[in-house]
Enzyme design. Structure first.
Site, PDB file in Angstrom:
ATOM      1  N   GLU A 184      -8.136   3.355 -11.844  1.00 14.33           N
ATOM      2  CA  GLU A 184      -9.176   2.439 -11.365  1.00 14.33           C
ATOM      3  C   GLU A 184     -10.213   3.243 -10.593  1.00 14.33           C
ATOM      4  OE1 GLU A 184      -9.641  -1.512  -8.543  1.00 14.33           O
ATOM      5  OE2 GLU A 184      -8.320   0.133  -7.963  1.00 14.33           O
ATOM      6  N   ASP A 197      -3.917   2.441  -9.421  1.00 13.69           N
ATOM      7  CA  ASP A 197      -4.765   1.720  -8.481  1.00 13.69           C
ATOM      8  C   ASP A 197      -5.533   2.700  -7.597  1.00 13.69           C
ATOM      9  OD1 ASP A 197      -5.452  -0.856  -7.037  1.00 13.69           O
ATOM     10  OD2 ASP A 197      -4.546   0.273  -5.389  1.00 13.69           O
ATOM     11  N   HIS A 206     -10.011   6.996  -4.661  1.00  7.38           N
ATOM     12  CA  HIS A 206      -9.828   7.242  -3.234  1.00  7.38           C
ATOM     13  C   HIS A 206      -8.747   8.290  -2.953  1.00  7.38           C
ATOM     14  CE1 HIS A 206     -12.588   4.012  -2.641  1.00  7.38           C
ATOM     15  NE2 HIS A 206     -11.796   3.156  -3.272  1.00  7.38           N
ATOM     16  N   ASP A 248      -3.417   5.254   4.825  1.00  4.62           N
ATOM     17  CA  ASP A 248      -3.961   6.161   3.813  1.00  4.62           C
ATOM     18  C   ASP A 248      -3.165   7.459   3.766  1.00  4.62           C
ATOM     19  OD1 ASP A 248      -6.296   6.569   1.920  1.00  4.62           O
ATOM     20  OD2 ASP A 248      -6.395   8.401   3.116  1.00  4.62           O
ATOM     21  N   ASN A 301      -2.516   5.949  -3.245  1.00  2.00           N
ATOM     22  CA  ASN A 301      -3.525   6.119  -2.201  1.00  2.00           C
ATOM     23  C   ASN A 301      -3.038   5.667  -0.833  1.00  2.00           C
ATOM     24  OD1 ASN A 301      -6.416   6.427  -1.236  1.00  2.00           O
ATOM     25  ND2 ASN A 301      -6.093   4.254  -0.848  1.00  2.00           N
TER      26      ASN A 301
END
Length: 637
Positions: free
Chosen positions: A365, A331, A335, A300, A190
């Site tokens: 996650e 992780d 997102h 990001d 991410n």
């Protein structure tokens, strides 16, 4: 939230198979391609033949018990690497063992030295927090903290020197595999470390620029065509490299730049070009910002860009090639846009299969703060993630053992298992947990919910939570230190205590249930701790009983208030039924529950069990307060 910048035992009887037989079943086998050190060879050996194939390679994830740890906080095997080869004070090296916000010195060599402690507990797999090279320190002046947790990556191709070397990782994997332990690396796609700056916000973080306020368009490129980046992947698709030409229009994003001297900080080098990032400012974690905003300032990545997709397939595929990793914990998976996972997940599965790793486990996650399986299940259906961390299970178990809710809440979690891709079989692959490094430890939740509770009663409730975790559906994850019952004072750094002798005053003063007084300054690898022994009994029972690993699950009774929760699990091969009974109340609980009509006589595997059914299909459960029992039927035909 992981790695954000710092803000201004009661006894049970046991009747289980011998530990030696269990561990033979679950496979100590030779490591694959281990060597003494240096850079791993690029050439990949052929997959092992059936005759030479170690048992752990054939073990499905549902047969595993995972032990999750942060290397920096587990064991220090080589003090020479504490500063990661850097010089200066803590703001340069990141090392300050007196502060819970900085590196403490734990490393891969220290972990390797304690594999027998983990294996003896009953774990069959390691989930290791990220070990890739990180930006050592980041944060505004006066609020700096270090990347001891591993989530601020700058070099995705190298082991962070704070944790050791490539040779240390290879030796760790070899030693784990020799003991039948799988190794799961925690990976990040991410974001990277916080390197990119925005000219519009020179003094601090930028607020998120929404598409509504700043239309997501481009002057130039492919005729100004919009780029679709929605999570659902609906609308027109323009996923070609040409469509991701340089985006410099100020109404699209902030104006990014890389500070002087850091133009080639990230590895591989393509990661240094701001074109591969959204540059939209800090996420609000709502709407489009959830996949396009910076996670607390971290850069990001534009994971919808085909170059980024190809790049990360190459990056993480190489870790499989070089180290024979058995799986990835992913992780911040929620997102990242769904299209990335549809490409990445099968690519990693194929890469692993080429090395004979047919049971490669990938679990993402998808963090949620309340019980709602629908919020996590959609990522298995829409994004194609094979499994996710089961936050609904964790929250429901915490509510049960603290008395905030009755067992009906957990029963509702299981009732929603059909929402996951693959239905009940898909739900069986979910990674279940009761404590973690972001939210905190189960013991902490118990003490917060029940002020003034005695240490004895708190320990009973924590054990009850682990009994639920290790006998119900899912792939259980034990958070390091829980077996020594660290309590902590919250989440994040307050739940990341040192297992080795600490220099952090807050950790030395931390309560440790089942021990004498505070945790203290010493080592915490005590196999005689009451909860270590209880978890070991439960874990070895799970490994010995196929029904507890792979059996279908039926809820027989679930009280609306604290009280009885009774579940049947059935051996998928011989049909043998095991009744799991839990009393979450502070008073004795009794009930007649339905069982299979063939289940007439029972053996107590743990706790108190009636020897026989009262009538065909009816079995009486009697449990003391805050206790549990595992009762196995003898007759299965």
């Amino acid at each position: 939230m992981r790695g954000i910048v710092r803000p201004a035992a009661h006894r049970h009887g046991v009747a289980i198979a011998a530990l030696a037989a269990v561990m033979t079943l679950f496979g100590a086998g030779g490591a694959l391609g281990a060597s003494a050190g240096g850079r791993p060879a690029k050439a990949a050996p052929d997959p092992p033949t059936a005759a030479a194939r170690p048992a752990y390679l054939s073990r499905p994830p549902t047969d595993d018990i995972i032990y999750f740890l942060l290397p920096d906080r587990f064991a220090n095997g080589d003090p020479a690497n504490d500063r990661g080869g850097l010089h200066g004070g803590r703001l340069r090296t990141g090392f300050d063992p007196t502060s819970k916000w900085f590196y403490h010195g734990g490393d891969l060599r220290g972990l390797a030295e304690h594999l027998d402690y983990i294996r003896s507990l009953g774990a069959t797999a390691l989930w290791i927090a990220p070990i890739f090279k990180n930006q050592p320190v980041q944060g505004p002046p006066g609020h700096e903290s270090a990347a001891y947790h591993g989530y601020w990556i700058t070099d995705f191709t190298s082991v962070d020197p704070h944790f050791g070397t490539a040779g240390d990782l290879r030796r760790l994997v070899a030693a784990a595999h020799a003991r039948g332990l799988k190794v799961y690396l925690d990976i990040v796609v991410n974001h990277t470390a916080d390197v990119i700056r925005y000219r519009e916000c020179p003094q601090g973080p930028c607020p998120y620029r929404s598409r509504a306020d700043y239309p997501y368009q481009r002057r130039g490129g492919v005729h100004g065509a919009p780029i679709n980046t929605g999570f659902l992947g609906d609308g027109p698709s323009h996923r070609t490299t040409a469509n991701f030409s340089r985006l410099t229009d100020p109404d699209y994003a902030y104006t990014p730049y890389v500070p002087a001297g850091e133009e080639h900080l990230k590895v591989p080098d393509w990661l240094n070009d701001p074109i591969y990032y959204h540059n939209r400012g800090n996420s609000t974690f709502h709407g489009e910002s959830s996949t396009m905003g910076d996670f607390s300032g971290l850069d990001d990545l534009m994971t919808e860009n085909p170059r980024v997709v190809r790049g990360f397939i190459q990056i993480y595929g190489r870790w499989i090639d070089d180290y024979r990793i058995d799986g990835f914990r992913i992780d911040t998976a929620k997102h990242v846009d769904a299209g990335f996972w549809r490409a990445f997940v099968p690519a990693m599965r194929a890469r692993a299969a080429a090395h004979g790793i047919d049971q490669f486990y990938q679990f993402g996650e998808v963090a949620e703060g309340h019980v709602d399986p629908a919020l996590t299940a959609r990522y298995t259906r829409i994004a194609g993630l094979p499994a996710v961390l089961d936050f609904s299970f964790a929250i429901a178990v915490r509510d049960l053992v603290t008395g905030r809710a009755g067992p009906r809440e957990l029963a509702r979690v299981f009732a929603d298992d059909p929402l996951y891709a693959g239905g009940a079989a898909g739900a069986a692959r979910l990674a279940t947990f009761v404590s973690n490094h972001d939210q905190g430890r189960l013991a902490y939740f118990v003490e917060q919910a029940l002020p003034g509770i005695t240490a004895r009663d708190a320990l009973r409730r924590v054990e009850l939570g682990y009994a639920l975790l290790l006998t119900l559906r899912g792939v259980p994850v034990i958070y390091y230190g829980d077996e020594q019952v660290f309590v902590g004072t919250g989440g994040d750094v307050d739940a990341r205590q040192d297992m080795f002798p600490t220099s952090t005053a807050e950790y030395a003063d931390d309560r440790q249930l089942g021990a004498h007084g505070a945790a203290g300054w010493g080592s915490h690898f005590d196999p005689d701790h009451p909860l270590y022994r209880a978890i070991r009994r439960l874990a070895h029972l799970r490994l010995a009983e196929r029904a507890l690993r792979a059996g279908p699950q039926i809820v027989r009774r679930a009280a609306t208030r604290p009280g009885l929760f009774v579940v049947s699990r059935t051996d998928p091969v011989n049909g043998r039924e095991i009744v799991l009974a839990f009393n979450t109340a502070t008073t004795t609980a009794s009930a007649e529950v339905q069982v299979k009509t063939r289940s007439r006589h029972f053996d107590a595997l743990l706790g108190h069990c009636a020897a026989a059914a009262d009538a065909p299909g009816s079995y009486r459960v009697d449990l003391a307060p805050l206790s549990y029992a595992v009762c196995a039927a003898r007759e299965t035909r």
